[in-house]
Design a protein around this motif. Sequence first.
Motif, short mmCIF file in Angstrom:
data_model
loop_
_atom_site.label_atom_id
_atom_site.label_comp_id
_atom_site.label_asym_id
_atom_site.label_seq_id
_atom_site.Cartn_x
_atom_site.Cartn_y
_atom_site.Cartn_z
N MET A 163 -10.77 51.75 -24.69
CA MET A 163 -10.03 52.38 -25.57
C MET A 163 -8.79 51.71 -27.16
N ALA A 164 -8.35 50.73 -25.90
CA ALA A 164 -7.50 50.36 -26.61
C ALA A 164 -7.39 49.08 -27.63
N SER A 165 -8.73 48.85 -27.72
CA SER A 165 -9.66 47.52 -28.71
C SER A 165 -9.63 48.41 -30.77
N ASP A 166 -8.93 47.61 -31.10
CA ASP A 166 -9.77 47.92 -32.58
C ASP A 166 -10.71 48.29 -33.18
N GLU A 167 -11.40 47.86 -32.63
CA GLU A 167 -13.14 48.18 -32.80
C GLU A 167 -13.33 49.87 -32.63
N ALA A 168 -12.89 49.58 -31.40
CA ALA A 168 -12.85 51.34 -30.19
C ALA A 168 -12.19 51.77 -30.93
N PHE A 169 -10.72 51.84 -31.55
CA PHE A 169 -9.48 52.37 -32.28
C PHE A 169 -10.16 52.87 -33.45
N GLU A 170 -10.56 51.55 -34.24
CA GLU A 170 -10.74 52.53 -36.24
C GLU A 170 -12.27 53.39 -35.19
N LYS A 171 -13.46 53.20 -34.16
CA LYS A 171 -14.43 54.16 -34.52
C LYS A 171 -14.41 55.76 -34.01
N ILE A 172 -12.82 55.42 -33.02
CA ILE A 172 -12.45 57.40 -33.11
C ILE A 172 -11.93 57.32 -33.91
N ALA A 173 -11.04 56.87 -34.90
CA ALA A 173 -10.56 57.38 -36.25
C ALA A 173 -11.33 57.98 -37.06
N ALA A 174 -12.57 57.24 -37.12
CA ALA A 174 -13.65 57.31 -38.30
C ALA A 174 -13.89 59.07 -37.90
N VAL A 175 -14.59 59.42 -36.37
CA VAL A 175 -14.75 60.68 -36.08
C VAL A 175 -13.86 61.65 -36.05
N MET A 176 -12.49 61.52 -35.97
CA MET A 176 -11.91 62.40 -36.14
C MET A 176 -11.69 62.90 -37.56
N ARG A 177 -11.81 61.48 -38.61
CA ARG A 177 -11.11 62.15 -39.97
C ARG A 177 -12.81 62.94 -40.28
#
Length: 373
Positions: free
Chosen positions: A207-221
């Motif tokens: 969860m805490a990796s930058d790649e995972a963070f951006e992937k989650i942020a993308a689906v939330m947007r």
Amino acid sequence: MQIKDKVKAFHDGALSRRDMLNGLAAIGVGVAMAPILPRTARAAGSDAIYFTWGGYDIPDLFKPYIEKHGEAPSFATFGGSEEGLTKMRAGYVVDVSHPCNQAVPRWVATGLFQTADPSRLSNWSDVIPSLYELEGNMADGRPYMVPMEWGQTSVTYRTDLVDLQGEPESWGILWDERYKGRLGSLASAADAWWVGAIYAGVDFENMASDEAFEKIAAVMREQRPLIRTYTDETTSLEQALASGEMVAAMTWNESAAALKNQGLPVKFAAPKEGALTWVCGAMIHKEAPNIDLAHDIIDSLISTDTGKFLIGEYGYGHSNAKSFEAFSEEDLAAKGLSSNPNDILAAGKFQIPQSQEFETRMNQEFENIKAGF
């Protein structure tokens, strides 16, 4: 909604006990609430204090304690576990507090808590082991957090208004363009961000990796334009689902149970990707002045009496395996539960503790997304 309106709404059945208590707390009114004072301001030998979420400060959870001591413990409430921890770090000493599993390692790291003694808990042998054998919870065979209630965050949807088109239930309901403006979500990143991770296919371990963070942020947007309401006042989600204003919403077990009790055609989904699963419980303050009463508080919380109440009234699972014996398999299934709790727990996805830095970053990013940025 002011005090009289909230109390009236509760009595009229339009507001849950939890939302009423949370709402009163938000406008500065405590219910059976102990004053938040530093340890030096408390009288020696005062009643044990249970520091908990609004909605759990009720005698219904303390039948065995009341039978033994004549009255319930004193209560103090917080709006969120981080708020509660902040107050205790500032010097507020209680006997027992009420965190959830993802927070336990960070709470333990403060040095403010001690393990519970299972030999002093008459109900310990009936507690489901998988609920206390969690990361960072055990020390020398003793638990920091004694689990009480557990549940799931999933999709409550109107079966007459949502067309699954022959597909399995999925978190995708909350990303379905067909229902734009008729979907709801819990407002806290503690639920929503993790749901986004499940939908995005992110492993909680990463969860805490930058790649995972951006992937989650993308689906939330991606989801943001579809959501009509973000709120943690679950009654508003329930009312919108009941009226048909919303067809689906991210909720806890309690909302689906409440709507079913009203005879509405709803279902608490078992998403093919897995529901978000959590467990909360009781921790003893390191300087608890009433250690015997602290264990009595915990023993009451894990009793079958408390379990029957939480399952029947809140639709949550309970840590005492015997609590489920009072309900039929049909009743439990309607609440998203089972007579074999491990079936539900194994199918869900438990949150994994994260660093404070991650928690801060996650909350800030989700607030930006909700605001449209």
